[in-house]
Design a protein around this motif. Sequence first.
Motif, PDB file in Angstrom:
ATOM      1  N   SER A   1       0.842  -1.192   0.000  1.00  6.77           N
ATOM      2  CA  SER A   1       0.000   0.000   0.000  1.00  6.77           C
ATOM      3  C   SER A   1       0.877   1.242   0.000  1.00  6.77           C
ATOM      4  O   SER A   1       2.027   1.206   0.401  1.00  6.77           O
TER       5      SER A   1
ATOM      6  N   ARG B   1       1.691   5.254  -2.082  1.00  4.12           N
ATOM      7  CA  ARG B   1       1.935   5.793  -3.408  1.00  4.12           C
ATOM      8  C   ARG B   1       3.364   5.627  -3.875  1.00  4.12           C
ATOM      9  O   ARG B   1       3.701   6.006  -4.986  1.00  4.12           O
TER      10      ARG B   1
ATOM     11  N   ASN C   1       0.064  -3.018  -7.541  1.00  5.17           N
ATOM     12  CA  ASN C   1       0.911  -2.840  -6.354  1.00  5.17           C
ATOM     13  C   ASN C   1       1.305  -4.173  -5.735  1.00  5.17           C
ATOM     14  O   ASN C   1       1.295  -4.338  -4.506  1.00  5.17           O
TER      15      ASN C   1
END
Length: 129
Positions: free
Chosen positions: A25, A27, A76
């Motif tokens: 998780s 950015r 991701n």
Amino acid sequence: QVMLEESEGGRVQAGDSLRISCLVSGRTFSQSDIAWFRQAPGKEREFVAVIARNGKTRYEESLEGRFTISRDNAKNTVSLQMNSLQPEDTALYFCAADVPQGGIHRLMPSRTRADFDYWGQGTQVTVSS
């Protein structure tokens, strides 16, 4: 904040294959190098494989050819495909993230445990003979 979560491991027979994944998780995923380490009972945590943000990979020499690391930046996720598993592969497997500081990226992805700032909780892989 970066959080890593490994998928469930498993119990397999010698010679079987298993794929485990790590969901990251935050950015910073696309800019981070992600590695797998493992720790067997009574042993030090050891490097398994790493994949850089640009897809470059490095492996523990004894595992190259049986283990393959890959990443899916859209999801991701970093995965570790493990083939021809042996009882000595039994360990708790951890994924870890090396997040670039100040926008500075390593020329080569690290194999050093201390370079990885964020860790998952680990997933158990057990190989029986």
